[in-house]
Design an enzyme around this catalytic site. Structure first.
Site, PDB file in Angstrom:
ATOM      1  N   SER A 108       0.817  -1.211   0.000  1.00 47.74           N
ATOM      2  CA  SER A 108       0.000   0.000   0.000  1.00 47.74           C
ATOM      3  C   SER A 108       0.856   1.269   0.000  1.00 47.74           C
ATOM      4  CB  SER A 108      -0.951  -0.039   1.199  1.00 47.74           C
ATOM      5  OG  SER A 108      -1.906   0.977   1.141  1.00 47.74           O
ATOM      6  N   ASP A 247      -2.459   6.490  -3.457  1.00 48.45           N
ATOM      7  CA  ASP A 247      -1.270   5.843  -2.886  1.00 48.45           C
ATOM      8  C   ASP A 247      -0.837   4.710  -3.802  1.00 48.45           C
ATOM      9  OD1 ASP A 247      -3.355   4.101  -2.314  1.00 48.45           O
ATOM     10  OD2 ASP A 247      -2.484   3.423  -0.420  1.00 48.45           O
ATOM     11  N   ASP A 249      -1.168   1.492  -4.052  1.00 52.52           N
ATOM     12  CA  ASP A 249      -2.090   0.494  -4.591  1.00 52.52           C
ATOM     13  C   ASP A 249      -3.449   1.086  -4.906  1.00 52.52           C
ATOM     14  OD1 ASP A 249      -2.954   0.767  -1.955  1.00 52.52           O
ATOM     15  OD2 ASP A 249      -3.521  -1.339  -1.774  1.00 52.52           O
ATOM     16  N   ASP A 251      -5.899   2.543  -3.262  1.00 53.09           N
ATOM     17  CA  ASP A 251      -7.131   2.440  -2.475  1.00 53.09           C
ATOM     18  C   ASP A 251      -7.306   3.635  -1.535  1.00 53.09           C
ATOM     19  OD1 ASP A 251      -5.191   1.824  -0.594  1.00 53.09           O
ATOM     20  OD2 ASP A 251      -6.096  -0.070   0.046  1.00 53.09           O
TER      21      ASP A 251
END
Length: 452
Positions: A108, A247, A249, A251
Protein backbone atom coordinates in the site's frame (compact mmCIF):
# COMPACT_ATOMS: atom_id res chain seq x y z
CA UNK A 1 -8.18 -16.01 18.70
CA UNK A 2 -5.16 -13.86 17.83
CA UNK A 3 -3.69 -14.28 14.36
CA UNK A 4 0.05 -14.79 14.08
CA UNK A 5 0.69 -13.34 10.63
CA UNK A 6 -2.39 -11.53 9.36
CA UNK A 7 -2.80 -7.92 10.46
CA UNK A 8 -5.63 -5.51 9.72
CA UNK A 9 -4.69 -5.50 6.03
CA UNK A 10 -3.14 -8.83 5.17
CA UNK A 11 0.47 -9.81 5.84
CA UNK A 12 3.09 -7.10 5.48
CA UNK A 13 6.75 -6.54 6.26
CA UNK A 14 10.26 -5.84 4.99
CA UNK A 15 11.16 -7.87 1.91
CA UNK A 16 13.74 -10.56 2.66
CA UNK A 17 12.85 -10.59 6.35
CA UNK A 18 10.43 -13.19 7.67
CA UNK A 19 7.59 -13.50 6.77
CA UNK A 20 8.10 -11.67 3.46
CA UNK A 21 10.45 -14.29 2.04
CA UNK A 22 9.99 -16.47 -1.06
CA UNK A 23 9.79 -19.64 1.03
CA UNK A 24 7.08 -18.34 3.33
CA UNK A 25 5.07 -16.75 0.55
CA UNK A 26 5.11 -19.99 -1.45
CA UNK A 27 3.87 -21.86 1.62
CA UNK A 28 1.24 -19.15 2.12
CA UNK A 29 0.04 -19.63 -1.46
CA UNK A 30 -0.11 -23.40 -0.95
CA UNK A 31 -2.05 -23.10 2.32
CA UNK A 32 -4.45 -20.54 0.85
CA UNK A 33 -4.95 -22.78 -2.17
CA UNK A 34 -5.84 -25.79 -0.01
CA UNK A 35 -8.29 -23.71 2.06
CA UNK A 36 -9.91 -22.29 -1.06
CA UNK A 37 -10.13 -25.69 -2.71
CA UNK A 38 -11.78 -27.15 0.39
CA UNK A 39 -14.21 -24.21 0.61
CA UNK A 40 -15.35 -24.50 -2.99
CA UNK A 41 -17.18 -27.78 -2.64
CA UNK A 42 -19.79 -26.58 -5.18
CA UNK A 43 -17.33 -26.80 -8.10
CA UNK A 44 -18.17 -29.62 -10.46
CA UNK A 45 -15.82 -32.59 -10.49
CA UNK A 46 -12.91 -31.96 -12.77
CA UNK A 47 -12.88 -28.19 -12.23
CA UNK A 48 -10.36 -26.37 -10.10
CA UNK A 49 -10.71 -23.21 -8.04
CA UNK A 50 -9.18 -20.17 -9.77
CA UNK A 51 -7.39 -17.26 -8.11
CA UNK A 52 -6.43 -13.89 -9.58
CA UNK A 53 -3.08 -12.34 -8.59
CA UNK A 54 -2.43 -8.62 -8.99
CA UNK A 55 0.38 -6.46 -7.67
CA UNK A 56 1.65 -2.91 -7.41
CA UNK A 57 4.88 -1.70 -9.01
CA UNK A 58 7.45 -2.74 -6.39
CA UNK A 59 10.40 -4.64 -7.80
CA UNK A 60 9.87 -7.38 -5.20
CA UNK A 61 6.45 -8.06 -6.72
CA UNK A 62 8.02 -10.26 -9.40
CA UNK A 63 9.58 -12.55 -6.80
CA UNK A 64 6.51 -12.78 -4.58
CA UNK A 65 4.20 -13.30 -7.55
CA UNK A 66 6.26 -16.30 -8.67
CA UNK A 67 6.29 -17.73 -5.14
CA UNK A 68 2.51 -17.42 -4.77
CA UNK A 69 2.01 -18.87 -8.24
CA UNK A 70 4.10 -21.91 -7.34
CA UNK A 71 2.31 -22.49 -4.04
CA UNK A 72 -1.17 -22.19 -5.52
CA UNK A 73 -0.31 -24.43 -8.46
CA UNK A 74 1.08 -27.06 -6.09
CA UNK A 75 -2.23 -26.99 -4.23
CA UNK A 76 -4.12 -27.65 -7.47
CA UNK A 77 -5.46 -24.13 -7.92
CA UNK A 78 -5.50 -22.34 -11.28
CA UNK A 79 -3.85 -18.91 -11.33
CA UNK A 80 -4.69 -15.85 -13.41
CA UNK A 81 -2.15 -13.02 -13.61
CA UNK A 82 -2.90 -9.41 -14.51
CA UNK A 83 0.32 -7.59 -13.57
CA UNK A 84 0.28 -4.18 -11.87
CA UNK A 85 -3.31 -3.29 -10.96
CA UNK A 86 -4.91 -1.29 -8.13
CA UNK A 87 -6.06 -3.31 -5.15
CA UNK A 88 -9.74 -2.41 -5.76
CA UNK A 89 -9.37 -3.51 -9.39
CA UNK A 90 -8.61 -7.04 -8.18
CA UNK A 91 -11.69 -6.95 -5.96
CA UNK A 92 -13.76 -6.01 -9.02
CA UNK A 93 -12.20 -8.50 -11.44
CA UNK A 94 -12.74 -11.44 -9.07
CA UNK A 95 -16.48 -10.87 -9.33
CA UNK A 96 -16.46 -10.00 -13.04
CA UNK A 97 -14.59 -13.22 -13.88
CA UNK A 98 -16.50 -15.35 -11.34
CA UNK A 99 -13.33 -16.47 -9.55
CA UNK A 100 -12.95 -18.03 -6.12
CA UNK A 101 -10.53 -15.48 -4.69
CA UNK A 102 -8.00 -12.77 -5.41
CA UNK A 103 -4.59 -11.91 -4.04
CA UNK A 104 -2.89 -8.52 -4.11
CA UNK A 105 0.86 -8.19 -3.66
CA UNK A 106 1.32 -4.74 -2.18
CA UNK A 107 2.38 -2.84 0.89
CA UNK A 108 0.00 0.00 0.00
CA UNK A 109 1.46 3.34 1.17
CA UNK A 110 4.69 1.85 2.61
CA UNK A 111 8.12 2.43 0.99
CA UNK A 112 9.35 0.08 -1.73
CA UNK A 113 11.50 -1.97 0.67
CA UNK A 114 8.28 -3.35 2.17
CA UNK A 115 5.73 -5.60 0.56
CA UNK A 116 2.77 -7.69 1.56
CA UNK A 117 -0.04 -9.99 0.56
CA UNK A 118 -3.76 -9.44 1.00
CA UNK A 119 -6.61 -11.70 0.04
CA UNK A 120 -10.10 -11.08 -1.30
CA UNK A 121 -13.02 -13.50 -1.29
CA UNK A 122 -15.20 -14.43 -4.26
CA UNK A 123 -17.47 -11.52 -3.26
CA UNK A 124 -14.60 -9.04 -3.63
CA UNK A 125 -14.27 -8.45 0.11
CA UNK A 126 -11.43 -8.98 2.58
CA UNK A 127 -11.33 -12.58 3.82
CA UNK A 128 -13.26 -13.27 7.03
CA UNK A 129 -11.20 -13.92 10.15
CA UNK A 130 -12.18 -17.59 10.17
CA UNK A 131 -10.63 -18.18 6.75
CA UNK A 132 -7.45 -16.30 7.70
CA UNK A 133 -7.16 -18.57 10.75
CA UNK A 134 -7.52 -21.62 8.47
CA UNK A 135 -4.76 -20.36 6.18
CA UNK A 136 -2.46 -19.74 9.14
CA UNK A 137 -3.17 -23.22 10.50
CA UNK A 138 -2.22 -24.69 7.12
CA UNK A 139 1.22 -23.11 7.37
CA UNK A 140 2.07 -25.76 9.97
CA UNK A 141 1.57 -28.49 7.34
CA UNK A 142 4.41 -29.25 4.88
CA UNK A 143 3.78 -28.64 1.19
CA UNK A 144 2.70 -31.83 -0.56
CA UNK A 145 2.35 -31.08 -4.24
CA UNK A 146 -0.61 -32.46 -6.12
CA UNK A 147 0.10 -35.11 -8.80
CA UNK A 148 1.30 -33.58 -12.07
CA UNK A 149 -2.05 -34.03 -13.82
CA UNK A 150 -3.79 -32.12 -11.02
CA UNK A 151 -1.46 -29.13 -10.73
CA UNK A 152 -2.97 -25.70 -11.24
CA UNK A 153 -2.50 -23.97 -14.57
CA UNK A 154 -1.43 -20.34 -15.05
CA UNK A 155 -2.61 -17.81 -17.62
CA UNK A 156 -2.45 -14.04 -18.06
CA UNK A 157 -5.49 -11.77 -18.43
CA UNK A 158 -4.86 -9.29 -21.23
CA UNK A 159 -7.90 -6.99 -20.96
CA UNK A 160 -7.88 -6.34 -17.19
CA UNK A 161 -6.96 -2.66 -17.54
CA UNK A 162 -9.75 -1.84 -19.98
CA UNK A 163 -12.33 -3.73 -17.92
CA UNK A 164 -11.45 -1.78 -14.78
CA UNK A 165 -11.37 1.62 -16.51
CA UNK A 166 -14.94 1.04 -17.71
CA UNK A 167 -15.99 -0.07 -14.23
CA UNK A 168 -14.63 3.13 -12.68
CA UNK A 169 -16.35 5.29 -15.29
CA UNK A 170 -19.65 3.54 -14.64
CA UNK A 171 -19.63 4.89 -11.07
CA UNK A 172 -19.91 8.48 -12.37
CA UNK A 173 -23.40 9.71 -13.47
CA UNK A 174 -24.00 9.47 -17.21
CA UNK A 175 -25.65 12.90 -17.35
CA UNK A 176 -22.49 14.64 -16.13
CA UNK A 177 -18.92 14.94 -17.40
CA UNK A 178 -15.65 16.60 -16.42
CA UNK A 179 -15.28 18.88 -19.44
CA UNK A 180 -13.71 22.23 -18.62
CA UNK A 181 -11.80 20.88 -15.62
CA UNK A 182 -8.03 20.62 -15.57
CA UNK A 183 -7.07 17.91 -13.09
CA UNK A 184 -3.63 16.82 -11.92
CA UNK A 185 -3.56 13.16 -10.95
CA UNK A 186 -0.64 11.81 -8.88
CA UNK A 187 -0.45 8.02 -9.11
CA UNK A 188 2.51 7.66 -6.71
CA UNK A 189 4.42 5.65 -9.36
CA UNK A 190 2.09 2.88 -8.25
CA UNK A 191 -0.51 0.46 -9.51
CA UNK A 192 -2.84 3.05 -11.08
CA UNK A 193 -0.14 4.68 -13.22
CA UNK A 194 -1.70 3.35 -16.44
CA UNK A 195 -5.33 3.68 -15.36
CA UNK A 196 -6.35 6.77 -13.36
CA UNK A 197 -5.46 9.33 -16.03
CA UNK A 198 -7.44 7.43 -18.66
CA UNK A 199 -10.54 7.34 -16.45
CA UNK A 200 -10.50 11.11 -15.96
CA UNK A 201 -9.64 11.83 -19.61
CA UNK A 202 -12.44 9.62 -20.93
CA UNK A 203 -14.88 11.49 -18.68
CA UNK A 204 -13.82 14.73 -20.36
CA UNK A 205 -11.18 16.24 -18.08
CA UNK A 206 -7.98 17.92 -19.22
CA UNK A 207 -5.57 15.63 -17.37
CA UNK A 208 -2.02 16.20 -16.19
CA UNK A 209 -0.57 12.93 -14.92
CA UNK A 210 2.37 12.78 -12.51
CA UNK A 211 3.84 9.85 -10.59
CA UNK A 212 3.34 7.62 -13.63
CA UNK A 213 6.89 6.42 -14.27
CA UNK A 214 7.39 3.46 -11.94
CA UNK A 215 10.84 1.89 -11.87
CA UNK A 216 10.29 -0.63 -9.09
CA UNK A 217 11.80 1.48 -6.32
CA UNK A 218 10.12 4.91 -6.55
CA UNK A 219 6.62 3.88 -5.46
CA UNK A 220 5.27 6.38 -2.87
CA UNK A 221 8.61 8.20 -2.83
CA UNK A 222 7.91 11.89 -2.23
CA UNK A 223 4.63 11.60 -4.12
CA UNK A 224 1.10 10.28 -3.86
CA UNK A 225 -1.40 10.38 -1.01
CA UNK A 226 1.29 10.12 1.68
CA UNK A 227 3.33 13.05 0.32
CA UNK A 228 0.90 15.56 -1.13
CA UNK A 229 3.37 18.46 -1.36
CA UNK A 230 4.31 17.23 -4.84
CA UNK A 231 0.68 17.39 -5.97
CA UNK A 232 0.12 20.77 -4.35
CA UNK A 233 3.08 22.18 -6.27
CA UNK A 234 1.95 20.60 -9.55
CA UNK A 235 -1.61 21.96 -9.25
CA UNK A 236 -0.27 25.51 -8.99
CA UNK A 237 2.35 24.96 -11.67
CA UNK A 238 -0.22 23.71 -14.20
CA UNK A 239 -2.93 26.18 -13.15
CA UNK A 240 -5.23 23.24 -12.52
CA UNK A 241 -8.70 23.36 -10.99
CA UNK A 242 -7.86 20.58 -8.55
CA UNK A 243 -5.58 17.64 -7.91
CA UNK A 244 -6.05 14.01 -6.90
CA UNK A 245 -3.42 11.92 -5.10
CA UNK A 246 -3.54 8.13 -4.86
CA UNK A 247 -1.27 5.84 -2.89
CA UNK A 248 0.78 2.95 -4.25
CA UNK A 249 -2.09 0.49 -4.59
CA UNK A 250 -4.72 3.18 -5.31
CA UNK A 251 -7.13 2.44 -2.47
CA UNK A 252 -6.45 5.81 -0.79
CA UNK A 253 -7.20 9.29 -2.08
CA UNK A 254 -6.46 12.87 -1.09
CA UNK A 255 -7.45 16.00 -3.02
CA UNK A 256 -6.07 19.50 -3.50
CA UNK A 257 -7.88 22.63 -4.67
CA UNK A 258 -6.59 25.24 -7.11
CA UNK A 259 -4.99 27.20 -4.27
CA UNK A 260 -3.00 24.16 -3.19
CA UNK A 261 -5.07 23.50 -0.07
CA UNK A 262 -5.10 19.81 0.91
CA UNK A 263 -8.31 17.92 1.75
CA UNK A 264 -8.07 14.61 3.60
CA UNK A 265 -10.32 11.56 3.73
CA UNK A 266 -12.49 12.91 6.54
CA UNK A 267 -13.31 16.04 4.55
CA UNK A 268 -13.95 14.14 1.32
CA UNK A 269 -16.32 11.75 3.12
CA UNK A 270 -18.21 14.76 4.46
CA UNK A 271 -18.58 16.21 0.94
CA UNK A 272 -19.92 12.92 -0.43
CA UNK A 273 -22.31 12.38 2.48
CA UNK A 274 -23.61 15.97 2.47
CA UNK A 275 -24.29 15.87 -1.27
CA UNK A 276 -26.14 12.57 -1.05
CA UNK A 277 -28.10 13.77 1.96
CA UNK A 278 -29.21 16.92 0.14
CA UNK A 279 -30.36 14.80 -2.82
CA UNK A 280 -32.10 12.23 -0.61
CA UNK A 281 -29.59 9.63 -1.79
CA UNK A 282 -27.90 8.92 1.55
CA UNK A 283 -28.86 5.58 3.01
CA UNK A 284 -28.55 5.81 6.78
CA UNK A 285 -25.48 7.57 8.07
CA UNK A 286 -21.69 7.66 7.93
CA UNK A 287 -19.13 5.35 9.54
CA UNK A 288 -15.80 6.83 10.56
CA UNK A 289 -13.12 5.48 12.86
CA UNK A 290 -11.67 6.27 16.25
CA UNK A 291 -9.34 8.66 14.38
CA UNK A 292 -12.04 10.62 12.52
CA UNK A 293 -11.78 14.33 13.29
CA UNK A 294 -14.32 15.45 15.89
CA UNK A 295 -15.27 18.43 13.73
CA UNK A 296 -16.55 16.08 11.01
CA UNK A 297 -18.73 14.21 13.48
CA UNK A 298 -20.14 17.48 14.81
CA UNK A 299 -20.78 18.85 11.30
CA UNK A 300 -22.57 15.69 10.18
CA UNK A 301 -24.77 15.80 13.26
CA UNK A 302 -25.76 19.39 12.42
CA UNK A 303 -27.11 18.00 9.12
CA UNK A 304 -28.95 15.29 11.09
CA UNK A 305 -26.72 12.64 9.52
CA UNK A 306 -26.06 9.75 11.94
CA UNK A 307 -22.41 8.98 12.64
CA UNK A 308 -20.70 5.93 14.14
CA UNK A 309 -17.07 5.09 14.86
CA UNK A 310 -15.39 1.78 14.04
CA UNK A 311 -11.94 0.55 14.96
CA UNK A 312 -9.18 1.85 12.70
CA UNK A 313 -8.93 -0.16 9.49
CA UNK A 314 -11.13 -0.25 6.41
CA UNK A 315 -12.27 -3.81 7.16
CA UNK A 316 -13.80 -2.63 10.44
CA UNK A 317 -15.46 0.31 8.72
CA UNK A 318 -16.94 -2.12 6.19
CA UNK A 319 -18.17 -4.46 8.93
CA UNK A 320 -19.99 -1.62 10.69
CA UNK A 321 -21.46 -0.34 7.43
CA UNK A 322 -22.84 -3.80 6.69
CA UNK A 323 -24.14 -4.16 10.24
CA UNK A 324 -26.03 -0.86 10.02
CA UNK A 325 -27.04 -1.13 6.38
CA UNK A 326 -25.28 2.16 5.54
CA UNK A 327 -23.18 2.92 2.45
CA UNK A 328 -20.57 5.65 3.16
CA UNK A 329 -17.58 5.46 5.48
CA UNK A 330 -13.83 5.64 5.74
CA UNK A 331 -10.76 7.16 7.32
CA UNK A 332 -8.88 10.44 7.31
CA UNK A 333 -5.97 8.63 5.65
CA UNK A 334 -8.02 8.51 2.46
CA UNK A 335 -9.55 5.03 2.65
CA UNK A 336 -13.13 5.79 1.58
CA UNK A 337 -15.85 3.21 1.09
CA UNK A 338 -18.89 3.79 -1.08
CA UNK A 339 -20.27 0.28 -0.95
CA UNK A 340 -23.10 1.01 -3.32
CA UNK A 341 -20.35 1.52 -5.93
CA UNK A 342 -17.75 -1.05 -4.93
CA UNK A 343 -17.15 -3.77 -2.34
CA UNK A 344 -13.95 -2.19 -1.05
CA UNK A 345 -12.18 1.17 -0.73
CA UNK A 346 -11.26 2.55 -4.15
CA UNK A 347 -9.26 5.77 -4.56
CA UNK A 348 -10.40 6.44 -8.13
CA UNK A 349 -14.08 5.73 -7.53
CA UNK A 350 -14.05 7.76 -4.29
CA UNK A 351 -12.52 10.70 -6.15
CA UNK A 352 -15.26 10.41 -8.77
CA UNK A 353 -17.93 10.59 -6.05
CA UNK A 354 -16.40 13.85 -4.81
CA UNK A 355 -16.22 15.17 -8.39
CA UNK A 356 -19.88 14.23 -8.84
CA UNK A 357 -20.77 16.36 -5.81
CA UNK A 358 -18.70 19.30 -7.08
CA UNK A 359 -20.12 19.17 -10.61
CA UNK A 360 -23.69 18.66 -9.48
CA UNK A 361 -23.61 21.61 -7.07
CA UNK A 362 -21.21 23.76 -9.12
CA UNK A 363 -19.10 24.27 -6.00
CA UNK A 364 -15.40 24.03 -5.21
CA UNK A 365 -13.91 21.85 -2.49
CA UNK A 366 -13.62 24.88 -0.21
CA UNK A 367 -17.22 25.94 -0.83
CA UNK A 368 -18.46 22.43 -0.14
CA UNK A 369 -16.73 22.50 3.25
CA UNK A 370 -17.72 26.03 4.27
CA UNK A 371 -18.31 26.16 8.01
CA UNK A 372 -16.36 22.96 8.69
CA UNK A 373 -13.06 23.62 10.46
CA UNK A 374 -11.05 20.59 11.48
CA UNK A 375 -9.82 20.38 15.05
CA UNK A 376 -6.03 20.40 15.39
CA UNK A 377 -4.90 16.78 15.61
CA UNK A 378 -1.40 15.48 16.25
CA UNK A 379 -0.17 11.90 15.90
CA UNK A 380 3.14 10.50 17.13
CA UNK A 381 4.22 6.91 16.45
CA UNK A 382 6.19 5.40 19.32
CA UNK A 383 8.16 2.16 18.87
CA UNK A 384 7.24 -0.40 21.51
CA UNK A 385 8.16 -4.04 22.24
CA UNK A 386 5.69 -6.49 20.68
CA UNK A 387 4.55 -7.78 24.08
CA UNK A 388 4.13 -4.33 25.71
CA UNK A 389 0.64 -3.89 27.22
CA UNK A 390 0.12 -0.12 27.37
CA UNK A 391 -3.46 -0.54 28.67
CA UNK A 392 -2.24 -1.88 31.99
CA UNK A 393 0.58 0.63 32.54
CA UNK A 394 -0.28 2.94 35.46
CA UNK A 395 1.98 5.82 34.35
CA UNK A 396 0.44 5.93 30.88
CA UNK A 397 -3.07 5.65 32.27
CA UNK A 398 -2.43 8.51 34.68
CA UNK A 399 -1.14 10.95 32.06
CA UNK A 400 -4.06 10.06 29.77
CA UNK A 401 -6.46 10.99 32.55
CA UNK A 402 -4.65 14.29 33.13
CA UNK A 403 -4.82 15.15 29.44
CA UNK A 404 -8.53 14.28 29.14
CA UNK A 405 -9.30 16.40 32.19
CA UNK A 406 -7.46 19.39 30.69
CA UNK A 407 -8.98 19.01 27.22
CA UNK A 408 -12.46 18.47 28.70
CA UNK A 409 -15.20 18.08 26.07
CA UNK A 410 -13.21 20.05 23.51
CA UNK A 411 -10.75 17.27 22.75
CA UNK A 412 -9.75 13.66 23.21
CA UNK A 413 -6.79 11.31 23.57
CA UNK A 414 -6.45 8.06 21.65
CA UNK A 415 -3.77 5.38 22.03
CA UNK A 416 -3.84 2.63 19.43
CA UNK A 417 -1.46 -0.20 18.62
CA UNK A 418 -0.59 -0.50 14.93
CA UNK A 419 -1.92 -3.60 13.22
CA UNK A 420 1.11 -3.91 10.92
CA UNK A 421 4.11 -2.55 12.87
CA UNK A 422 5.46 -2.62 16.48
CA UNK A 423 4.20 0.91 17.08
CA UNK A 424 1.84 2.65 19.46
CA UNK A 425 0.04 5.53 17.80
CA UNK A 426 -0.49 8.43 20.19
CA UNK A 427 -3.16 10.87 18.98
CA UNK A 428 -4.40 14.01 20.67
CA UNK A 429 -7.14 16.22 19.27
CA UNK A 430 -8.71 19.43 20.52
CA UNK A 431 -9.77 22.98 19.77
CA UNK A 432 -6.55 24.39 21.22
CA UNK A 433 -3.53 23.61 19.05
CA UNK A 434 -1.23 24.61 21.91
CA UNK A 435 -2.80 22.05 24.24
CA UNK A 436 -2.79 19.37 21.55
CA UNK A 437 0.94 19.80 20.90
CA UNK A 438 1.71 19.88 24.60
CA UNK A 439 -0.16 16.71 25.51
CA UNK A 440 0.81 14.60 22.51
CA UNK A 441 4.49 15.15 23.29
CA UNK A 442 4.05 14.44 27.00
CA UNK A 443 2.07 11.25 26.42
CA UNK A 444 4.48 10.00 23.74
CA UNK A 445 7.39 10.66 26.11
CA UNK A 446 5.60 8.72 28.88
CA UNK A 447 5.04 5.76 26.54
CA UNK A 448 8.71 5.71 25.50
CA UNK A 449 9.81 5.75 29.13
CA UNK A 450 7.33 3.09 30.22
CA UNK A 451 8.12 0.72 27.34
CA UNK A 452 11.92 0.99 27.45
Amino acid sequence: MTKKYFGTDGIRGRVGEFPITPEFIMHLGYSAGKVLAAADWHLMKGERPAVLIGKDTRISGYMLESALEAGLSAAGVDVLLCGPMPTPAIAYLIRALRLQAGIVISASHNPFEDNGVKFFSAEGRKLPDAMEHQIEAGLNTPIQSMPSAELGKVQRIKDATGRYIEFCKSSFPYHLDLRGLRIVIDCAHGAAYHIAGHVLHELGADVVSIGVQPDGVNINHECGATHCATLQKAVKQHHADLGIALDGDADRVMMVDKKGVLYDGDQLIYIIAKHRHQNNQLKGGVVGTLMTNLAIENSLKKLNIPFARAKVGDRYVLELLQEKGWQIGGEGSGHILCIDKHTTGDGIISALQVLYALRDTNKTLAESLRGVTLFPQQLINVKIPKDFNYNKNKAIKKIQEEANLDLDSNGRVLLRASGTEPLLRVMVEGKSEQKVNYWVKRIASAVKKASS
